[in-house]
Design an enzyme around this catalytic site. Sequence first.
Site, PDB file in Angstrom:
ATOM      1  N   LYS A 180     -23.196   8.202 -30.676  1.00 41.68           N
ATOM      2  CA  LYS A 180     -22.981   6.769 -29.679  1.00 41.68           C
ATOM      3  C   LYS A 180     -21.595   6.205 -29.702  1.00 41.68           C
ATOM      4  O   LYS A 180     -21.451   6.226 -31.157  1.00 41.68           O
ATOM      5  CB  LYS A 180     -24.197   6.046 -29.998  1.00 41.68           C
ATOM      6  CG  LYS A 180     -24.595   5.138 -29.042  1.00 41.68           C
ATOM      7  CD  LYS A 180     -25.888   4.527 -29.370  1.00 41.68           C
ATOM      8  CE  LYS A 180     -26.308   3.208 -28.477  1.00 41.68           C
ATOM      9  NZ  LYS A 180     -27.649   2.818 -28.763  1.00 41.68           N
ATOM     10  N   SER A 240     -30.586   2.203 -24.745  1.00 38.57           N
ATOM     11  CA  SER A 240     -29.157   2.137 -24.664  1.00 38.57           C
ATOM     12  C   SER A 240     -28.518   3.433 -24.985  1.00 38.57           C
ATOM     13  O   SER A 240     -27.546   3.643 -24.806  1.00 38.57           O
ATOM     14  CB  SER A 240     -28.416   0.923 -25.578  1.00 38.57           C
ATOM     15  OG  SER A 240     -28.543   1.062 -26.743  1.00 38.57           O
ATOM     16  N   SER A 274     -34.027   1.964 -28.225  1.00 39.00           N
ATOM     17  CA  SER A 274     -32.923   2.743 -27.717  1.00 39.00           C
ATOM     18  C   SER A 274     -32.615   4.096 -27.997  1.00 39.00           C
ATOM     19  O   SER A 274     -31.786   4.574 -27.213  1.00 39.00           O
ATOM     20  CB  SER A 274     -31.438   1.617 -28.010  1.00 39.00           C
ATOM     21  OG  SER A 274     -31.619   0.570 -27.375  1.00 39.00           O
TER      22      SER A 274
END
Lengths: 480, 489
Positions: free
Chosen positions: B82, B157, B181
């Site tokens: 990420k 996310s 997330s």
Amino acid sequence: MSYSDYEVVIGLEVHSELKTKSKIYCSCSTEFGGEPNTHCCPICTGMPGTLPVLNEKVAEYAIRAGLATQCKINKFSKQDRKNYFYPDLPKAYQVSQYDLPLCYEGEIEIKVKDEVKKIGITRIHIEEDAGKLIHESGEGSLVDYNRCGIPLIEIVSEPDLRSSEEVRAYMEKLRTILLYTDVSDCKMNEGSLRCDINLSVRKKGATELGTRTEMKNMNSFNFAVKAVEYEARRQIRVLESGGTVVQETRRWDEAKGITVSMRSKEEAHDYRYFPEPDLMPIVTPEEKIEAIRKTLPELPDSRINRYVGEYGLKEKDAELIAASRSMADYFQAAAHKTKNIKGAANWIITEVFYRLNEDEKEQASIPFQPEFLAEMVNLIEDGTISNRMAKQVFEKMWSTGQTPSTIVEESGMKQISDDDELSKLAVEVIQKNPKAVQDYLSGKQAAIQALMGQMMKITKGKANPKKVIDLLKDQLAKLN
Amino acid sequence: MDDEMLYKKTAHELKDLLKSKQVSSEEIVKNFYDRIEQVDSKVKAYITLCKDKALDKAREVDKKRVDGQQLSPLAGIPIAVKDNMCTKGIKTTCASKILDNFVPPYNATVIENLYQNDMILLGKLNMDEFAMGSSTENSSHYPTHNPWNLERVPGGSSGGSAAAVAAHEAAFALGSDTGGSIRQPAHYCGVVGMKPTYGSVSRYGLVAFASSLDQIGPLTKDVEDMALALNVITGHDKMDSSSALIDYPDYTDALKQGVKGLKVALPKEYFEQGVQKEIKDKVLQAAKLLEKQGVIIEEVSMDLTQYALPAYYLISSAEASSNLARYDGIKYGYRAKNYDDLLDMYKQTRDEGFGKEVKRRIMLGTYALSSGYYDAYYKKAQQVRTLIKKDFDTLFDTYDCVLTPTGPTTAFKIGEKVDNPIEMYMNDICTVPVNIAGIPALSINCGFDNEGLPIGMQLIGKAFNESMLLRLAYAYEQNRVLDKNQPSL
């Protein structure tokens, strides 16, 4: 109106840089100076994702300062974020302590005009320093982050101070304690000791506090004293002319000698304190507190008492010596090696102090060992050298660092104390100076000084003056 | 070896192929980049690719292997992370305009761990800006699409991480989980996702959203990969004060320990409040399957569950408002072009640099911490947090694990909820209590809804007992029968 109708109430927040080798939350050097932005790393410049790790020495130093000021120590203490925007604050928050400071409820004693007074310490907490803005001519401002993350303690006093003299005495005492406990260099010119002053005035006898103003970042004792005097008068004038004091932050303008408004209470920051989630609580068990207590040196008050009580020093002299730990340590080392401790103290207060500037007194940068000073005092004591000779010996010690006995030996400065030798010389001098002898015998006691001078001239100053006087008197008595 | 198929394999399958020298890391890496080239224009999982570095590294690892050097089990396996984990020399944007040009001069500790294990970093993955969001629509770059249905969101996310794994664009990925997330996108994309115990994976170098809740974790194709991934990323780190100093187990040991006699709680609150019927059904079916293997399943009540979401949004936003204050245009990142003075520079920079959702949270958090409101909001939320923690502790006195849906719905359509923040926040209802309590939880696929969208179930465990979750998830995975296996991209 009369200023003397009013009482001034002052509380101080003193910030002191701790002398740890590395910064509070990273391993960067705390050394002063250095090219801008060379003592910083991703952590102290608040780069994304970096995390603080507490330098344990910082908590230890703060606790040491707390114990030296009779504070209680919070066994469970935490760190909090104080949020505000400024370019010198790279994370836009300062890690400080809010409701659980490391130390609380202490006190120190100050002395003003021979009166001893206790000043309460509300709390001592740790926090990180910010960087420095450099406003150079030309476009914009520059930021130097070297100072970012230098560990600080903030020492908050109770509103117990009542005059500029007390403010000075308090700051000096605090400085002495911080130097004694070795937690800070307290170099005001390098900003390692600075203070904020909270001040209000009220009619004498009133019990409620007046509205206060805060003066930020005083980095000199003299400025602080001047600011207090000015601000107290200003507030009294405001009240006397029927006005009200506005709660605000003010700045001391040294050039103009006045305080100037910076921002009002309404404009004050809401710091939005909350517990710093990146740091764990600081847990200090009793054993650790006691271990730190054991590292405390004997503090100045105790030393002054001892110097007066045990060594028979005058209180003023004891205070002068105890003002710096290194000087006091030097004195104590010398005192161990001589019976004439007062003598050693006198040499320090006169000759040593005369040769050192203020900074050097703190470091006691004397070019020879305390044992040498003791030895010199002992040489005077046993009559080997006179006080006058001692001055020359001292001079030589200072410039060469040699031992006093070596100096005496090499320069042949030894005092002549041999009775036979001196008697012979006395007879000779009396014979050669009939005028002075006659004067003396006719009652002019002072005339003996002329004879004494002759003795010294012949011996090149090496004659033991006490013996010379005695011998001259003996010989003159025979003539009578 | 048929190169075309490499990207479909799990990390442990690739590991075996590498070990037996049937394939080289270089071949695998090239194969993954081919796959990315093929599908990422549709999925949009990546923000940054680092192909040259990756290939260099792959060749280096291959050489080590040829030289007979001792290698870590996952050496040579290509992964992606990420874009909120700092990578030295590689742009780390957090999917925010304000960090658009930010190249960190340091690696996050997890990145160091990956490199030390000779793993190959393919690139950086898309996300909601600063990890705030549940759909990856709040990215300054572009939204990511769900590989199972390109009109749907991948969740968030860590939507880029989940989508990349589901679309076989990385052997596995790392995400971060502040309120769900990792798990929610794992649920939406049909992969395995775990939020480890707070403190078991270093947060150093993870760009902070909410420091007391953030935790890095893996998203993988199966449970065995999850165990291998945890072995690489967990451990004490002296750079992170919240890092736990414990003995970390070999997580692969847990896989084959069996589940007979384990007690699993089904808290009824997690099956109410607008949970899609198919999700309820599939999770209960999964419970049945575990029961068949000797797991004891019991319904329980956790009546504080309803308070977790508001407490979460207060705490996370409060911390975020402070954590994101450093993006002020002074030191790095974006600075507004036109401004009058310092204050104006701050305002313009932050107004232009942050997206809508981030600004919303900053304002919410600033408000919650303001003098006069602190006690009613932040402090109260912290008290709720303590109670929720206790609630879980009590439950774990009796049960080994808690089983819930991972989210109330399956993947929604892109654009469907962008104008309704509250509805968006409700997505986190099943996942936030776990972050609030600091405990581990894993999401694993347990079927599909009638539109063919994946459904995840969540296993929640005791602090530092990730192994228990792996045991149950592995037992379940070995016995589940799924209608489909791969998204048809």
